[in-house]
Design a protein around this motif. Structure first.
Motif, short mmCIF file in Angstrom:
data_model
loop_
_atom_site.label_atom_id
_atom_site.label_comp_id
_atom_site.label_asym_id
_atom_site.label_seq_id
_atom_site.Cartn_x
_atom_site.Cartn_y
_atom_site.Cartn_z
N ARG A 5 0.85 -1.19 0.00
CA ARG A 5 0.00 0.00 0.00
C ARG A 5 0.88 1.23 0.00
N ASP A 43 0.15 4.13 -0.94
CA ASP A 43 -0.70 5.23 -0.47
C ASP A 43 -1.87 4.58 0.26
N SER A 44 -2.48 5.30 1.17
CA SER A 44 -3.56 4.70 1.96
C SER A 44 -4.73 4.26 1.10
N ASP A 45 -4.94 4.94 -0.04
CA ASP A 45 -6.10 4.63 -0.89
C ASP A 45 -5.76 3.75 -2.09
N ARG A 46 -4.53 3.17 -2.10
CA ARG A 46 -4.12 2.37 -3.26
C ARG A 46 -3.47 1.07 -2.81
N VAL A 95 -11.27 2.26 2.43
CA VAL A 95 -10.25 3.27 2.19
C VAL A 95 -9.64 3.15 0.79
N ILE A 96 -9.57 1.94 0.26
CA ILE A 96 -8.90 1.72 -1.04
C ILE A 96 -9.82 2.12 -2.19
N ASP A 97 -9.29 2.95 -3.09
CA ASP A 97 -10.01 3.41 -4.27
C ASP A 97 -9.56 2.72 -5.55
N ARG A 150 -10.34 0.64 -10.63
CA ARG A 150 -11.05 1.32 -9.55
C ARG A 150 -11.88 0.31 -8.77
#
Length: 153
Positions: A67, A69-72, A106-108, A146
């Motif tokens: 991870r 980044d927190s969203d990836r 959180v993950i996009d 996504r």
């Protein structure tokens, strides 16, 4: 994304610390560069998966994600032992990682970077694929998919 279950006789599950050496062996056999610390961190974070042959419990495939980044969630490495390739095990590993990311609020996006010969593999799993660049990176592609925005299964 259609559900991509492992083929009969195989199971995909979260890796445990006892799987670390098997994961490193599978990735090494596929000539993928992932260090032991990355594998251990992915196992601890629940971001490493293994595919097992049910009859012997042997690890025949592995996926390690990070991870950045927190969203990836980024698929750092995925490999299947050569005799087991072409059966849908790699597809099941990546599909499981995408489903897990989709359940994480959180993950996009799920990303991966790979050689051009894997473009159709990732496209078949719903990834948008673009070229990374030129020079030393020529022939490398980046995929992104996504999650969590209405694409939930």
């Amino acid at each position: 994304m259609p559900r991509r279950d492992p083929p009969d006789g195989f199971t995909v599950e979260p890796a445990t610390p006892d799987d670390r050496l098997d994961i490193l062996r599978v990735l090494d056999a596929a000539m993928l560069e992932t260090d032991a610390e990355t594998v251990a961190a992915a196992i601890d974070a629940g971001a490493a998966l293994v595919a097992r042959f049910d009859r012997t419990d042997a690890v025949v495939g592995a996926l390690v994600a990070v991870r950045p980044d927190s969203d990836r969630l980024h698929v750092d490495a995925v490999a299947v032992r050569r005799p087991r390739r072409g059966r849908g095990i790699g597809t099941a590993l990546v599909a499981t990682a995408v489903r897990q990311a989709d359940r994480d609020p959180v993950i996009d996006v799920v990303t991966a970077e790979f050689d051009a010969d894997l473009a159709e593999f990732y496209r078949g799993l719903g990834f948008d694929v673009v070229s990374v660049g030129d020079g030393e990176e020529a022939g490398r592609l980046r995929g992104s998919r996504r999650v969590g925005d209405g694409s939930r299964n």
